[in-house]
Scaffold this motif. Structure first.
Motif, PDB file in Angstrom:
ATOM      1  N   VAL A 214      13.850   6.443 -21.197  1.00 43.89           N
ATOM      2  CA  VAL A 214      14.280   5.088 -20.829  1.00 43.89           C
ATOM      3  C   VAL A 214      15.790   5.042 -20.638  1.00 43.89           C
ATOM      4  N   ILE A 215      16.522   5.670 -21.560  1.00 48.39           N
ATOM      5  CA  ILE A 215      17.985   5.672 -21.462  1.00 48.39           C
ATOM      6  C   ILE A 215      18.432   6.418 -20.210  1.00 48.39           C
ATOM      7  N   LEU A 216      17.756   7.519 -19.907  1.00 51.00           N
ATOM      8  CA  LEU A 216      18.117   8.285 -18.717  1.00 51.00           C
ATOM      9  C   LEU A 216      17.849   7.488 -17.449  1.00 51.00           C
ATOM     10  N   THR A 217      16.795   6.692 -17.448  1.00 54.48           N
ATOM     11  CA  THR A 217      16.521   5.830 -16.295  1.00 54.48           C
ATOM     12  C   THR A 217      17.671   4.853 -16.070  1.00 54.48           C
ATOM     13  N   GLY A 218      18.162   4.253 -17.157  1.00 53.32           N
ATOM     14  CA  GLY A 218      19.316   3.364 -17.037  1.00 53.32           C
ATOM     15  C   GLY A 218      20.551   4.085 -16.541  1.00 53.32           C
ATOM     16  N   THR A 219      20.739   5.312 -17.011  1.00 57.14           N
ATOM     17  CA  THR A 219      21.883   6.101 -16.552  1.00 57.14           C
ATOM     18  C   THR A 219      21.783   6.404 -15.065  1.00 57.14           C
ATOM     19  N   ILE A 220      20.573   6.713 -14.611  1.00 50.30           N
ATOM     20  CA  ILE A 220      20.364   6.992 -13.186  1.00 50.30           C
ATOM     21  C   ILE A 220      20.666   5.754 -12.347  1.00 50.30           C
ATOM     22  N   LEU A 221      20.189   4.604 -12.796  1.00 50.81           N
ATOM     23  CA  LEU A 221      20.459   3.362 -12.066  1.00 50.81           C
ATOM     24  C   LEU A 221      21.954   3.073 -12.011  1.00 50.81           C
ATOM     25  N   ALA A 222      22.636   3.278 -13.132  1.00 47.68           N
ATOM     26  CA  ALA A 222      24.087   3.054 -13.158  1.00 47.68           C
ATOM     27  C   ALA A 222      24.800   4.019 -12.230  1.00 47.68           C
ATOM     28  N   ALA A 223      24.374   5.286 -12.239  1.00 52.92           N
ATOM     29  CA  ALA A 223      25.015   6.276 -11.375  1.00 52.92           C
ATOM     30  C   ALA A 223      24.756   5.980  -9.903  1.00 52.92           C
ATOM     31  N   GLY A 224      23.550   5.527  -9.587  1.00 57.33           N
ATOM     32  CA  GLY A 224      23.253   5.175  -8.201  1.00 57.33           C
ATOM     33  C   GLY A 224      24.118   4.041  -7.695  1.00 57.33           C
ATOM     34  N   ARG A 225      24.434   3.100  -8.566  1.00 58.19           N
ATOM     35  CA  ARG A 225      25.307   1.995  -8.167  1.00 58.19           C
ATOM     36  C   ARG A 225      26.726   2.500  -7.915  1.00 58.19           C
ATOM     37  N   VAL A 226      27.134   3.532  -8.643  1.00 61.20           N
ATOM     38  CA  VAL A 226      28.465   4.095  -8.420  1.00 61.20           C
ATOM     39  C   VAL A 226      28.547   4.705  -7.028  1.00 61.20           C
ATOM     40  N   PHE A 227      27.519   5.473  -6.638  1.00 64.23           N
ATOM     41  CA  PHE A 227      27.520   6.110  -5.324  1.00 64.23           C
ATOM     42  C   PHE A 227      27.548   5.086  -4.193  1.00 64.23           C
ATOM     43  N   GLY A 228      26.794   4.009  -4.351  1.00 62.35           N
ATOM     44  CA  GLY A 228      26.666   3.066  -3.252  1.00 62.35           C
ATOM     45  C   GLY A 228      27.633   1.912  -3.278  1.00 62.35           C
ATOM     46  N   GLU A 229      28.465   1.798  -4.296  1.00 64.93           N
ATOM     47  CA  GLU A 229      29.349   0.647  -4.425  1.00 64.93           C
ATOM     48  C   GLU A 229      30.544   0.762  -3.476  1.00 64.93           C
ATOM     49  N   ALA A 230      30.875  -0.348  -2.838  1.00 63.08           N
ATOM     50  CA  ALA A 230      32.026  -0.371  -1.937  1.00 63.08           C
ATOM     51  C   ALA A 230      32.943  -1.559  -2.210  1.00 63.08           C
ATOM     52  N   ALA A 231      32.365  -2.738  -2.452  1.00 56.48           N
ATOM     53  CA  ALA A 231      33.174  -3.953  -2.573  1.00 56.48           C
ATOM     54  C   ALA A 231      34.169  -3.861  -3.714  1.00 56.48           C
ATOM     55  N   ALA A 232      33.718  -3.418  -4.897  1.00 57.77           N
ATOM     56  CA  ALA A 232      34.623  -3.339  -6.045  1.00 57.77           C
ATOM     57  C   ALA A 232      35.698  -2.283  -5.839  1.00 57.77           C
ATOM     58  N   LEU A 233      35.376  -1.217  -5.099  1.00 59.36           N
ATOM     59  CA  LEU A 233      36.339  -0.126  -4.919  1.00 59.36           C
ATOM     60  C   LEU A 233      37.386  -0.446  -3.868  1.00 59.36           C
TER      61      LEU A 233
ATOM     62  N   LEU B  33      42.092  16.689  -8.493  1.00 60.36           N
ATOM     63  CA  LEU B  33      41.712  16.334  -9.860  1.00 60.36           C
ATOM     64  C   LEU B  33      42.601  15.260 -10.471  1.00 60.36           C
ATOM     65  N   ASN B  34      43.539  14.742  -9.711  1.00 62.79           N
ATOM     66  CA  ASN B  34      44.418  13.696 -10.229  1.00 62.79           C
ATOM     67  C   ASN B  34      43.665  12.364 -10.238  1.00 62.79           C
ATOM     68  N   PRO B  35      43.380  11.792 -11.418  1.00 64.99           N
ATOM     69  CA  PRO B  35      42.618  10.536 -11.453  1.00 64.99           C
ATOM     70  C   PRO B  35      43.451   9.306 -11.122  1.00 64.99           C
ATOM     71  N   PHE B  36      44.762   9.450 -10.973  1.00 67.44           N
ATOM     72  CA  PHE B  36      45.628   8.296 -10.728  1.00 67.44           C
ATOM     73  C   PHE B  36      46.137   8.258  -9.284  1.00 67.44           C
ATOM     74  N   ARG B  37      45.398   8.864  -8.386  1.00 64.24           N
ATOM     75  CA  ARG B  37      45.720   8.819  -6.965  1.00 64.24           C
ATOM     76  C   ARG B  37      44.761   7.868  -6.253  1.00 64.24           C
ATOM     77  N   PRO B  38      45.184   7.279  -5.136  1.00 63.39           N
ATOM     78  CA  PRO B  38      44.234   6.470  -4.347  1.00 63.39           C
ATOM     79  C   PRO B  38      43.109   7.343  -3.824  1.00 63.39           C
ATOM     80  N   ALA B  39      41.945   6.760  -3.660  1.00 67.83           N
ATOM     81  CA  ALA B  39      40.792   7.558  -3.231  1.00 67.83           C
ATOM     82  C   ALA B  39      39.823   6.691  -2.448  1.00 67.83           C
ATOM     83  N   GLU B  40      39.512   7.130  -1.257  1.00 65.44           N
ATOM     84  CA  GLU B  40      38.516   6.456  -0.423  1.00 65.44           C
ATOM     85  C   GLU B  40      37.172   7.145  -0.633  1.00 65.44           C
ATOM     86  N   THR B  41      36.190   6.417  -1.138  1.00 58.62           N
ATOM     87  CA  THR B  41      34.876   7.000  -1.381  1.00 58.62           C
ATOM     88  C   THR B  41      34.038   6.985  -0.109  1.00 58.62           C
TER      89      THR B  41
END
Length: 295
Positions: free
Chosen positions: A189-208, A233-241
């Motif tokens: 069940v927890i892994l299912t939630g993690t998958i859903l959260a990760a899928g939203r990361v891949f497809g998210e555009a408006a917040a980014l 690997l610099n996490p503090f650079r601009p990034a276009e997904t």
């Protein structure tokens, strides 16, 4: 009307609805893949976008999407698991706890554009993180955290009460019971939630758009110093997904082959999400068998 007739009608309606959903999903995926796979090549997956001539690729955007996913999950999973465990096993049942659950549910329904504006005002401007992968990861953490908390809490509450009480009766501490008995059972069940959260990361555009930015510096993949402004690997650079790139290239139309790039990028995005889901489900089954000693 006889009960058997009603049962047959209800069964037929349910099967028809399920088949319609499958057909719509198959048609959508088929359209995206057929339209975009012809433009996908090794050069397309590894090269940078070009706005002057044809032949641009999505290499930096694909890397940015995967890197942002890793950063977001590193932040989201520990906080979400900890909060879910607390809400399920440690939080007292009172009005405050019920209010927290209500806030979590309301937060999960906030539009992503609002989360992006919050990230712009607080993370980018107030805290001074600027347009960066780190700002985007924090914004997506706010976006995905309610889902992780609720899924973890529901997964733990779904563990049979007898198993929990048997563990406590054997003298195991409450924390040992949670980590050794309850979490392995709730892992699917927890892994299912993690998958859903990760899928939203891949497809998210408006917040980014308001946090990670709509452009990337020219990355030097030979420079692995995370403090360098041109290091991937610099996490503090601009990034276009990848999702932002699909929106941007369609809205600007600067590249002569914008349609082909967008179609290919959409196909890559869909395939990446599917592969991630299949891999995560396989990992979940493997972990469940390992923790529960079920072959």
């Amino acid at each position: 009307m006889k009960a058997k007739t009603v049962d047959k009608i209800a069964t037929s309606v349910i099967i028809a609805i399920a088949a319609l959903i499958v057909l719509v999903l198959a048609g959508l995926l088929g359209y995206i893949l057929v339209r975009g796979l012809g433009h996908v090549s090794f050069h397309f997956l590894t090269s940078a976008p070009e706005t002057i001539r044809k032949g641009g690729g999505i290499g930096p955007q694909l890397f940015n999407s995967i890197f942002l996913l890793v950063l977001t999950m590193i932040i989201t999973i520990p906080i979400g698991l900890g909060a879910g465990i607390y809400m399920s096993e440690y939080a007292p049942s009172n009005k405050l706890t019920n209010a927290i659950r209500l806030v979590v549910e309301v937060l999960s329904s906030v539009p992503s554009i609002i989360v992006g504006l919050f990230g712009l005002l607080v993370l980018v401007n107030l805290f001074g993180f600027g347009f960066s992968l780190f700002s985007g990861a924090l914004a997506l953490t706010v976006f995905n955290l309610p889902l992780m908390v609720r899924i973890t809490e529901q997964g733990l509450k779904g563990v049979p009460r007898e198993q929990k009480e048997a563990s406590l009766a054997l003298g195991l501490s409450k924390w040992k019971t949670i980590t050794s008995v309850m979490l392995p059972i709730a892992m699917p069940v927890i892994l299912t939630g993690t998958i859903l959260a990760a899928g939203r990361v891949f497809g998210e555009a408006a917040a980014l758009l308001f946090t990670a930015g709509m452009s990337s510096p020219r990355l030097d993949f030979s420079d692995w110093n995370p403090l360098s402004p041109f290091s991937p690997l610099n996490p503090f650079r601009p990034a276009e997904t990848l999702a932002v790139h699909i929106w941007k290239i369609n809205s600007e139309g600067l590249a002569p082959d914008a349609g082909e790039i967008a179609a290919g990028a959409s196909a890559v995005l869909v395939i990446t999400v599917l592969l991630f889901n299949f891999a995560a489900r396989w990992l979940g089954r493997y972990m469940y068998r390992k923790f529960t000693a079920i072959k």
